[in-house]
Design an enzyme around this catalytic site. Structure first.
Site, mmCIF file in Angstrom:
data_model
loop_
_atom_site.group_PDB
_atom_site.id
_atom_site.type_symbol
_atom_site.label_atom_id
_atom_site.label_comp_id
_atom_site.label_asym_id
_atom_site.label_seq_id
_atom_site.Cartn_x
_atom_site.Cartn_y
_atom_site.Cartn_z
ATOM 1 N N SER A 156 0.799 -1.153 0.596
ATOM 2 C CA SER A 156 0.161 -0.020 0.161
ATOM 3 C C SER A 156 1.445 1.423 0.000
ATOM 4 O O SER A 156 1.491 1.432 -0.712
ATOM 5 C CB SER A 156 -0.958 -0.328 1.164
ATOM 6 O OG SER A 156 -2.102 1.068 0.883
ATOM 7 N N ASP A 251 -9.499 -3.867 -4.710
ATOM 8 C CA ASP A 251 -9.649 -2.849 -4.099
ATOM 9 C C ASP A 251 -9.146 -1.237 -5.015
ATOM 10 O O ASP A 251 -9.249 -1.426 -6.596
ATOM 11 C CB ASP A 251 -7.435 -3.443 -4.210
ATOM 12 C CG ASP A 251 -7.119 -2.723 -3.649
ATOM 13 O OD1 ASP A 251 -7.418 -1.017 -2.873
ATOM 14 O OD2 ASP A 251 -5.830 -2.858 -3.135
ATOM 15 N N HIS A 281 -7.885 -5.173 -0.175
ATOM 16 C CA HIS A 281 -7.262 -4.655 0.370
ATOM 17 C C HIS A 281 -6.669 -5.083 1.658
ATOM 18 O O HIS A 281 -7.155 -4.773 2.642
ATOM 19 C CB HIS A 281 -7.287 -2.915 0.158
ATOM 20 C CG HIS A 281 -6.133 -2.121 0.326
ATOM 21 N ND1 HIS A 281 -5.339 -1.631 -0.772
ATOM 22 C CD2 HIS A 281 -5.715 -1.498 1.898
ATOM 23 C CE1 HIS A 281 -4.302 -1.011 -0.242
ATOM 24 N NE2 HIS A 281 -3.904 -0.942 1.212
#
Length: 309
Positions: A156, A251, A281
């Protein structure tokens, strides 16, 4: 593809828990709330050794030496940057996947405790990650690693930082990096893709949380145009290290991650990309409750091992 049943069950538990989203909490509580995801990674794997070590720049790293039956030091190394929107997270929130990667990839994993926003806004976290990577490379013997086999990686926001470090390493003449592992990386601050619109809420990471992260990270909104924030906008991606890029179907960051993979290929950078269908995610850190999280860790470890052979 439909949502994976394990992801669907998790999202239902999250919905019924009525836990406030991070942007609705005071910052200390948001950081504490983020740590509640740690058990989702499952039991901690044993490794040969774990050491917390300070490094210059008022930083610290956590070093994982692999527990494997084959191979020997000096080990290949993965310098890892945790996710959490540049605002939350830390060494403990990625402890389990770092252990798993160390063992599965037969490498030393060096997890970096970079400074967080809003106390330390852009570009401080990027510079912290670069300085930590350079320190590791320059002191490879002290870390018992092979300086020719150093990769960077992260999930991320950590994937964003890893990619930014490769750009800085190219621009500043080193360190030489062998590989980059980008796990659902943030690559574009505009948040204007079909996946951002389709998965704006209800799929773990929300659009409002991403906006909250960016407000904390950036001094001014226009800094989002900087290629060290929106790495998709870098003028050139030539001569960057080969990459393994992981995305998740449900996501909001999916499309920008996949666009980055395509742009790397356009500059002749070797890229191995896999979209995990049905996933959300954060699934890479949820190997304790999602089988595809385990699969993703093995996939990443195989890519790392292949890069070093």
């Amino acid at each position: 593809m439909p949502l994976d049943p394990q992801a669907k069950a998790f999202l239902e538990r999250l919905r019924t828990s009525r836990m406030p989203s991070l942007e609705r909490l005071p910052l200390p509580l948001a950081r504490a709330a983020f740590t509640t995801t740690i058990p989702l990674a499952g039991p901690r794997e044993e490794v040969a050794r774990v050491e917390d070590r300070p490094i210059p720049g008022n930083l610290s790293v956590r070093i994982y030496t692999p527990r494997v039956s084959q191979g020997s030091a000096p080990w290949p190394a993965l310098v890892y940057f945790h996710g959490g929107g540049w605002v939350v997270g830390g060494l403990d929130t990625v402890d389990a996947p770092c252990r798993q990667l160390a063992n599965a990839a037969a490498c030393t994993v060096i997890s970096v405790a970079y400074r967080l926003a809003p106390e330390h806004k852009f570009p401080i976290p990027v510079e912290d990650c670069f300085l930590a990577t350079r320190h590791v490379a320059e002191h490879a013997a002290e870390f018992n690693i092979d300086p020719a086999k150093i990769a960077v990686g992260g999930d991320s926001a950590g994937g964003n930082l890893a990619a930014a470090v490769t750009l800085l390493a190219r621009e500043r003449g080193g360190p030489s990096l062998a590989f980059q592992l980008l796990i659902y990386p943030a690559t574009d601050s505009t948040l204007d893709t079909p996946s951002h619109r389709a998965f704006a809420k209800g799929f773990m990471l929300t659009r409002s949380e991403i906006q909250w992260f960016l407000r904390h990270y950036l001094v001014r909104p226009e800094e989002g145009e900087n290629p060290l924030v929106s790495i998709l906008r870098a003028k050139s991606l030539a001569e960057l290290p080969p990459a393994c890029l992981i995305t998740a179907e449900f996501d909001p960051l999916r499309d920008e991650g996949e666009a980055y993979a395509a742009r790397l290929r356009a500059f002749s950078v070797p890229v191995e990309h896999k979209r995990f269908d049905g996933m959300i995610h954060g699934f890479f850190q949820m190997a304790g409750i999602m089988d595809q999280g385990k699969t993703a860790i093995q996939y990443a470890a195989s890519a790392l091992k292949a890069a070093w052979t």
